[in-house]
Motif scaffolding. Sequence first.
Motif: not given
Length: 398
Positions: A139-145, A302-304, A336-342, A387-391
């Motif tokens: 259910k957690t993954d359904i909400e975030r994906q 746990y992982s983002i 990981a988020i920083k690397a994605a933006f990079e 997730t990216y927009l939230g950051d």
Amino acid sequence: MKTFLADKDGYYGEFGGAYIPEILHQCVEDLKNTYLKVLESKKFQDEYLSLLRDYVGRPSPLYHAKRLSAKYGCKIYLKREDLNHTGSHKINNTIGQILVARHMGKKRIIAETGAGQHGVATATVCALMDMECVVYMGKTDIERQHINVEKMKMLGATVIPVTSGNMTLKDATNEAIRDWCCDPANTFYIIGSVVGPHPYPDMVSRLQSVISKEIKRQLMEKEDRDYPDYLIACVGGGSNAAGTVYHYVDDMRTKIVLAEAGGLGVTTGMTAATIQLGKTGIIHGARTYVIQNEDGQIEEPYSISAGLDYPGIGPIHANLAAKNRASVIAVNDDEAIKAAFELTRLEGIIPALESAHALGALNKFSFPPNSLVVLTVSGRGDKDIHTYLGDNSQTINL
């Protein structure tokens, strides 16, 4: 000859095997006695390779990321699995497994999914082959994906929310196995990673090995040599990593770097850094490293990243780590988020959060000058935009 690939009993060193409920013994045994005959047959190879070419769009490009290379002082090639049909490497495996299922006369397909990419890939091939598809998803993954959930439904799959445990990948796998126990004769379980009882880790590794097979050929064309100095991939269960390293595991000229999900930090208790924290145990039918407490109970990871949020690891990777064949690096959520933006700003490629962990390993590793590095971008980031927009406060110094 010593090899890091599976032996005939499905073991990678001390890891692997098949630890399963009695009710599943016969269908796992049937699969074990069938999969190699099917995978090595000309009929399978012709259809599989034809679908990879004309349906998936392979070979996926090997792209020289010049600006990323300049930043890290080495020559970096990106293996673009994000450009496959359905947006990740998962389709390589689901097409192969559904052909095996059809050969075995199975009509009903079940799957587990975390980030939803395996669920989408399974639903896709079920639509293609006109088979019933049931996908278990926390259910957690359904909400975030959410986007991937809607894709699965559009493709005709039934998506069943799982509300036990952390409501993530481990729990979805538990429920899929329970379903399998209820109807083993008619049901084929398409496992999405190199986990589970033998023969799944070996079968999935073989199907994903198209990645490293292409890397060898593409490097020869671009660099006049068929091996890199370093291979980098993210690991949750580890299927994209297994496919990336498959044809190189016994070639000691190539160093292997595995990036696992550090979460909020390896020491925080909010992590999925299985190889660094895990102890040998049994999870979902295989002996491997598992995050567990002193009583042997599995700890909630746990992982983002929904695709890396798993307390185990494929036995192939457990063995690579145990034998020091691979270097393992924990990459935290923020890294990981920083690397994605990079990558997005430097190369115009938005990676999946899972792949961003592999990218996050670049600045944690010292590459000798002129090193040839191949990093697998296992999926595209459409599913992770929220997730990216939230950051969006990310500031990247380029």
